[in-house]
Design an enzyme around this catalytic site. Structure first.
Site, mmCIF file in Angstrom:
data_model
loop_
_atom_site.group_PDB
_atom_site.id
_atom_site.type_symbol
_atom_site.label_atom_id
_atom_site.label_comp_id
_atom_site.label_asym_id
_atom_site.label_seq_id
_atom_site.Cartn_x
_atom_site.Cartn_y
_atom_site.Cartn_z
ATOM 1 N N GLU A 1 0.793 -1.230 0.000
ATOM 2 C CA GLU A 1 0.000 0.000 0.000
ATOM 3 C C GLU A 1 0.824 1.277 0.000
ATOM 4 O O GLU A 1 0.616 2.185 0.803
ATOM 5 C CB GLU A 1 -0.955 0.011 1.203
ATOM 6 N N GLU B 1 -4.651 -8.952 0.848
ATOM 7 C CA GLU B 1 -5.231 -8.515 2.133
ATOM 8 C C GLU B 1 -6.740 -8.380 1.975
ATOM 9 O O GLU B 1 -7.226 -7.906 0.945
ATOM 10 C CB GLU B 1 -4.609 -7.177 2.539
HETATM 11 C C1 GAL Z 1 -4.589 -1.983 5.333
HETATM 12 C C2 GAL Z 1 -3.134 -1.965 5.751
HETATM 13 C C3 GAL Z 1 -2.959 -2.639 7.104
HETATM 14 C C4 GAL Z 1 -3.988 -2.132 8.072
HETATM 15 C C5 GAL Z 1 -5.355 -2.362 7.518
HETATM 16 C C6 GAL Z 1 -6.481 -1.931 8.441
HETATM 17 O O1 GAL Z 1 -4.871 -1.092 4.335
HETATM 18 O O2 GAL Z 1 -2.356 -2.646 4.811
HETATM 19 O O3 GAL Z 1 -1.671 -2.375 7.580
HETATM 20 O O4 GAL Z 1 -3.758 -0.785 8.289
HETATM 21 O O5 GAL Z 1 -5.475 -1.618 6.337
HETATM 22 O O6 GAL Z 1 -7.704 -2.081 7.811
#
Ligand code: GAL
Length: 811
Positions: free
Chosen positions: A447, A523
């Site tokens: 990200e 993710e």
């Molecule tokens: C993502 C990020 C993670 C965490 C997560 C929370 O975008 O990669 O580190 O912050 O969001 O939703």
């Protein structure tokens, strides 16, 4: 507190010689754990750099020399006094150590790289030092020190010599100490480490200090280089695996050497399968890479279900004398990430993964190996087969555990950068980790704001090129949050990572538009819930398990439904397996931890856990929530939700059916039910047959405690840990789901309490105290063994409740 300064007279090298694994006086290679008997000083010490070795400046050989005596640890010459040094400023610690975990909470959103990111604790500067002796017999050997991880920006001096500075908090720092050590009668050695954690590398709690292991390695000047083997299996069939072994041998003698390199392939029981021998000359102060090829007949494949491991035993000899030995663990498996999905050993194998930071109750980021193993065990029990090391290189022991226990790893680099330092960090990651069979992908970034941008593309392309020079056996990815289809960014990597790609069904649309694109859900989900809570409470910082779906997330289990529907997505890494400190979302203070975890900071399951266990295992399961203790809500409608992997579910209140319903795979059921104290029963049916049951019962008041230790015995190695979970129960032995009694611990015998926890994301109690409030029925205490045998008695008491005790045998 008056410090107890030990007489540091242990001669580690001699100990190692006496137990030398090859049983010879001149051991070929030793790798000593260097975690014990350090001293720690919180706060800065002004140090002027010496401008001439051993002569001028602040921290020279003269002013760090050890002075014998009760009080003095470092004697500073008056002229070069570096600080008002007081022995009482230093405390004795063993590593791994995270000093931030003992710092107070400060209600200031500005601490951290983003508001509240660091969990309301202020990182700073600290020093570590350790005295040690090196025997005369070691003179002439090459002696190096490896720090698996120091958070962060560390500077190391040995005997006053500046060895170097290492900014990364997540990659190992390594120094060659050979020339600056004092051998035998030359005197004691002092190592001093400055840790400057005033800056951040991420937006989560990152800890402070030497939070991973330290190793002292001694070899002959003619030896296998650091990370000097690369073992791959270029061709694998049921009949045979071809094993390629590349070994880099370093000659640090001033004369050329001719060596014989023997590489033995052995199975997990040590049975010899194949031997390759070659001779080679190496110029003075030079190194060579030697390639050998062996075979393994009828190889046992590595997979999460069958984590079979093999080893290469390397022997280096010169003129008939064995000068070095080295071990490399590897596995035989084939991986292919294709446009149709991920294949392991030729079969479609969707990744059931979670993404995790390194953080746990009681200890912060300084996890003894046992706690890493415990976390992986919990994940595997939930049905996980994948682990993403978000968002940075993990401690190497975690990867050993993933090899042994069977989890496929997405190994992640910290930053998107193609500077020399950035690429060197990436190279270290790849060289360090490339033999692990568990690793199936390299994730180069997460990200970053330059995703989908031409500058970002150039940087990423350079990183991919760098990675490919070191390892072509695994694909590269970037865990992207946006910019998938802009600036050529996605084309730079082998596999495109989708973080929250379900938004607008981006990943499905992209698959249709770019059918040649290989994809993975790097993710997903980010479901926030506080264990045991079923109503949002902003004041307390709690989030209901009925979930507040965040705009970028999904409900537990729905993420998996997509993987089943669209197998080309290769699998998913749910954010996150466990809660972690920092990043309190959606509320901040008084909340100090995240609650994205499927499990809380102690590893206690939340309700969503059962959605994953239902989806990822074959064990028939029904789970229903909330609990059934609602005084004052009698005869009122109550929202109930259930997760299951059965095809039909029946709910009964006090024996009377209130619902019977077919269930869509990976969906939850929800209905209002009138609350009546007593018993709520959930039944699960498959093909009309009752296969699973869960009972919720209205409890009476807390009456006693029970202790449940994950083991009955510990090793007397000073590092082993027992995880003891405490439950508050009523007179009939049922866990009281709302209990919040304060539990006090006492310990006797060869062990100590290293931390406590309760999974409450708003708890600001000390993790190091010997008491803890239970949170919704549970709390936890971590007990670490000492180095002597005997019985540890850990007892827990709470006012008005009957206490309990557990005995751990240490041997
Ligand atoms: C993502 C990020 C993670 C965490 C997560 C929370 O975008 O990669 O580190 O912050 O969001 O939703």
């Amino acid at each position: 507190m008056k410090p107890c300064i030990p007489k540091l007279t242990i001669v580690l090298s001699l100990v190692l010689y006496s137990i030398g694994w090859l049983g010879t006086a001149q051991a070929q290679r030793s790798r000593e754990n260097f975690d014990k008997l350090w001293q720690f000083h919180k706060g800065d010490i002004a140090i002027k750099q010496a401008v001439k070795a051993g002569k001028q400046g602040g921290l020279t050989d003269a002013n760090v020399k050890v002075v014998e005596g009760e009080e003095a640890i470092i004697a500073y010459t008056d002229k070069n006094k570096v600080a008002n040094y007081k022995p009482s400023d230093w405390i004795n610690v063993n590593l791994p150590h995270d000093w931030l975990i003992e710092e107070p909470y400060i209600h200031d959103d500005n601490i951290g790289s983003q508001p509240a990111g660091n969990g309301y604790r202020l990182p700073g500067i600290g020093f570590y030092r350790k005295e040690f002796e090196v025997s005369e017999a070691d003179s002439g050997r090459k002696i190096t020190i490896e720090f698996d991880g120091i958070f962060r920006n560390s500077t190391v001096w040995v005997n006053g010599h500046l060895m170097g500075n290492h900014p990364s908090g997540y990659l190992p720092a390594w120094y060659d100490l050979t020339n600056v050590l004092r051998y035998g009668k030359e005197g004691k050695n002092v190592i001093l480490v400055k840790v400057d954690a005033t800056d951040y590398e991420g937006w989560w709690y990152e800890g402070c200090g030497i939070y991973r292991h330290v190793w002292l390695t001694k070899t002959d000047p003619l030896h296998v280089a650091r990370f000097g083997t690369f073992v791959t299996t270029p061709s694998v069939s049921d009949r045979e695996a071809v094993v390629s072994v590349k070994t880099t041998i370093q000659n640090e003698y001033k004369d050329p050497k001719t060596i014989t390199l023997v590489s033995k392939l052995v199975d997990s029981k040590g049975a010899l399968l194949n031997t390759q021998t070659v001779s080679q000359s190496i110029a003075a102060f030079d190194q060579v890479e030697i390639a050998q090829t062996g075979t393994i007949p009828q190889p046992q494949r590595w997979s999460p279900e069958t984590p079979n491991l093999y080893k290469v035993l390397t022997e280096v000899s010169e003129a008939g004398k064995l000068v070095d030995t080295y071990e490399t663990t590897f596995g035989v498996r084939t991986i292919a990430l294709t446009t149709e999905g991920f294949f392991l050993n030729g079969k479609l194998y969707p990744i059931k993964g979670t993404a995790n930071h390194q953080d746990f109750a009681g200890v912060g980021v300084a996890l003894p190996d046992k706690l890493n193993a415990y976390r992986l065990k919990l994940l595997k029990e939930m049905g996980c087969n994948g682990y993403r090391t978000a968002h940075h290189p993990p401690t190497p022991e975690l990867l050993d555990l993933c090899d042994q226990m069977g989890l496929l790893v997405m190994d992640e680099n910290r930053l998107l950068t193609s500077t020399d330092n950035g690429l060197n960090d990436l190279k270290t990651l790849l060289y360090r980790d490339r033999n692990h069979p568990s690793i199936f992908m390299w994730s180069l970034e997460n990200e970053e704001s330059l995703e989908g941008n031409v500058t970002g593309t150039r940087i990423l392309a350079k990183m991919v090129e760098t990675a490919r020079k070191i390892d072509t056996t695994r694909p590269t990815t970037a865990a992207m949050n946006h910019g998938w289809n802009e600036g050529g960014y996605s084309d730079a990597v082998d596999v495109v990572g989708y973080n929250y790609g379900q938004r607008g069904m981006q990943y499905v649309k992209d698959h249709e538009k770019f059918p040649q694109r290989k994809m993975i859900v790097s993710e997903s989900t980010s479901y926030v819930a506080t264990r045991g809570e079923h109503e949002d409470n902003k004041q307390k910082g709690y989030v209901s398990n009925f979930g507040m779906g965040l705009s970028w997330g999904l409900q537990p289990g729905q993420d998996w439904k997509h993987i089943v529907q669209y197998p080309y997505l290769s699998g998913t890494f749910v954010w996150s397996g466990f809660d972690y400190r920092g990043e309190p979302t959606p509320y901040r203070w008084p909340c100090v931890s995240s609650h994205f975890g499927i499990m809380d900071l102690c590893g206690f399951p939340k309700d969503g856990y059962y959605a994953y266990k239902a989806a990822w295992t074959d064990t028939p399961l029904v789970h229903v929530f909330p609990h059934w203790n609602w005084p004052g809500k009698e005869s009122k409608p109550m929202k109930m939700r259930g997760y299951t992997n059965c095809d039909e579910v029946e709910w009964l209140v006090n024996g009377k059916r209130v619902l019977k319903q077919k269930v869509e795979p990976f969906e939850y059921i929800e209905s209002e039910v009138v609350y009546q104290p007593g018993q709520f029963e959930a039944r699960g049916y498959k093909g009309g047959k009752l296969v699973a049951r869960e009972l919720l019962q209205t409890t009476t008041a807390p009456a006693h405690l029970t202790l449940n230790a994950d083991v009955t015995s510990l090793k007397a190695d000073g590092t082993d840990v027992a995880i003891i979970n405490i439950a508050i129960r009523d007179a009939k032995g049922r866990v009281v789901p709302t209990a919040s009694n304060q539990v006090k611990f006492s310990i006797n015998g060869p062990g100590r309490i290293i931390g406590t926890g309760n999974g409450n994301p708003s708890s600001r109690e000390s993790d190091k105290a010997s008491q803890r409030m239970a949170f919704n029925g549970y709390c936890q205490v971590l007990v670490q063994s000492n180095q002597s045998a005997g019985d540890i008695r850990l007892s827990a008491t709470a006012e008005t409740l009957k206490g309990a005790e557990v005995i751990l045998h240490v041997h």
